[in-house]
Write an enzyme that holds these catalytic residues in place. Structure first.
Site, short mmCIF file in Angstrom:
data_model
loop_
_atom_site.label_atom_id
_atom_site.label_comp_id
_atom_site.label_asym_id
_atom_site.label_seq_id
_atom_site.Cartn_x
_atom_site.Cartn_y
_atom_site.Cartn_z
N ASP A 137 -66.62 -51.69 53.88
CA ASP A 137 -65.47 -51.50 54.76
C ASP A 137 -64.63 -52.77 54.69
O ASP A 137 -64.91 -53.67 53.90
CB ASP A 137 -65.90 -51.18 56.19
CG ASP A 137 -66.79 -52.26 56.80
OD1 ASP A 137 -67.01 -53.31 56.13
OD2 ASP A 137 -67.27 -52.08 57.93
N ASP A 178 -63.14 -55.81 57.04
CA ASP A 178 -63.19 -56.50 58.34
C ASP A 178 -61.88 -57.23 58.55
O ASP A 178 -61.46 -58.02 57.70
CB ASP A 178 -64.36 -57.48 58.37
CG ASP A 178 -65.69 -56.80 58.10
OD1 ASP A 178 -66.03 -55.88 58.86
OD2 ASP A 178 -66.39 -57.19 57.14
#
Length: 473
Positions: free
Chosen positions: A193, A195
């Site tokens: 993902d 951040d």
């Protein structure tokens, strides 16, 4: 059109007195909502679908139906509180969507071609040293309870494709850290993902939740977590993680050192390396060494190589390896102290004091006439220089050896925590940084006791477009 007629038009019916008086102070926002051109908005949604949603594309008619359904939702709701929440959500969307997410599909000819700001480095050059470090840190058996965020939503792929463009378009208010930032440094690094830290997390997530609803029909929930500073996370219907973001002020955003790679700002790799060393004072991070060893080795190799290049340092050169482990812990006061003066008189302050309770640091700052430095969630601590000491808050657990001294793993974590302050303020600290980086392989010491971290108070705060829960924070 008078105010009552405006409110009646918005509600699609005649407002009773309680609802009228509740909405009377929202007339300005209601007027903006009613004047908003949904046809233009629909075009933005369709452009987003066509560019970023590669699988399971929804029909145009269905997206239009969802858009119309949401902007007439107040016609079908009776509770005053829910109607007020709908007004707030709709107002955020109509006033911010175009500049926050709509802009992602608009050609950006103003941006010139950017080249990577990093040199081409051999990220495997110190692989043996990093491997020795990580193996020496294996002081747990890896049998701890699983961490909470294990389940990842199938929406992540859709969101990540947008976030890459978002970070480019909004690089004056958003930047990234973690695995994706390392991927930008070293494409061999895998990421799951993205951040982020940004100055408008809540607005961004509200718009993203609405975009996901219109283009996929999926329902999301946003949650503010009390024990993480200014942290908001988004989940899907199954409580699977979609995206999270830390909120920072523009002042803190501008203060944080970062580098630009391909139009995207990432947090200074030195800060990220120090934070990674600091986080190993958490037992769950030590447990990761049993399950994510290869990933951690690749990440630390990348960060270490960049920092050695950037600071013109070498592993094995210089003196003082282990000197920053001269620390002690006062159990009753929950205070750890690091004596860093042995590495040179030019370091000021040379005594570093870590409070394990944030209230103790707050009290110290409150009693001082000096200004504290604040870097928000990057350090999760304010810092105060006073009377030859540098005071800070250590938000992690602390490992102690059987004789009550800080464990070598936590000694390095404490040193890394305070060195972040020097790096982020631009203060000279090269000898101390070199000392820490030459001390990463710690002596074998598997026995330890654990000092718990400060327990943060507060409640989880929910925002939900689907359930009409809007809280201003």
């Amino acid at each position: 059109m008078n105010n009552r007629e405006l409110i009646n038009r918005y509600l699609g019916k005649t407002a009773d007195q309680p609802i009228y008086y509740a909405l009377f102070h929202k007339v300005g926002k209601i007027k903006q909502i009613l004047n908003f051109d949904l046809n233009v908005f629909l075009k933005l949604l369709l452009k987003n679908r066509d560019r970023f949603l590669r699988e399971n594309k929804q029909p145009t008619a269905e997206i239009k139906r969802r858009l119309t359904h949401y902007f007439t939702k107040q016609h079908r709701v009776r509770k005053v509180g829910k109607i007020l929440s709908i007004v707030e959500f709709q107002h955020v969307i109509v006033t911010t969507f175009t500049r926050v997410l709509g802009v992602l599909t608009i050609d950006n000819r103003r941006v010139s071609k950017m080249y990577s700001s990093t040199a081409i480095l051999d990220y495997a050059a110190h692989e043996d040293y990093v491997e020795a470090m990580l193996r020496s840190y294996r002081v747990t058996d890896g049998a701890g309870p699983p961490k909470g965020r294990n389940k990842v939503s199938d929406l992540v792929g859709y969101v990540i494709s947008m976030l890459k463009e978002y970070l480019k378009r909004h690089n004056k208010s958003a930047f990234c850290h973690g695995s994706y930032s390392l991927h930008l440094l070293n494409p061999a690094i895998e990421y799951g993902d993205i951040d982020m830290l940004q100055t408008n997390s809540r607005t961004f997530l509200i718009n993203l939740a609405f975009l996901i609803y219109c283009n996929t029909g999926r329902v999301t929930t946003m949650m503010k977590i009390p024990y993480l500073l200014n942290y908001i996370v988004m989940f899907d219907e199954e409580q699977a993680h979609i995206v999270d973001s830390f909120q920072v002020s523009q002042e803190i955003f501008d203060r944080i050192p970062k580098i630009l790679i391909n139009d995207i700002y990432i947090i200074d790799p030195c800060v990220q390396l120090l934070n990674g060393i600091k986080m190993f004072s958490q037992v769950d991070r030590l447990d990761d060494l049993h399950t994510k060893f290869e990933k951690l080795r690749a990440r630390f190799c990348t960060l270490l190589e960049y920092v050695l290049y950037d600071y013109d340092m070498r592993i094995g050169e210089g003196s003082g390896a282990g000197a920053l482990r001269r620390s002690r812990f006062a159990y009753s006061e929950r205070v750890a102290t690091v004596e860093a003066g042995a590495l040179g008189e030019d370091l000021s302050p040379a005594r570093w004091v870590a409070f394990m309770d944030n209230a103790a640091l707050d009290a110290r700052i409150g009693a001082s006439t000096r200004q504290a430095a604040d870097f928000g969630p990057v350090t999760n601590s304010r810092f105060l220089e006073e009377d030859g000491c540098l005071y800070g808050y250590f938000s992690n657990t602390l490992l102690l050896t059987p004789d009550g001294a800080p464990h070598p793993v936590s000694c390095n974590a404490l040193a890394a925590h305070f060195l972040m302050y020097f790096v982020m303020t631009g203060a000279p600290c090269k000898p101390q940084l070199a000392c820490l980086l030459n001390s990463l392989v710690v002596p074998e010491a598997r026995e330890f006791t654990l000092v718990p971290r400060d327990k943060k108070l507060g409640d989880h705060v929910i925002l939900s477009i689907d359930h009409d829960v809007f809280i201003d924070f």
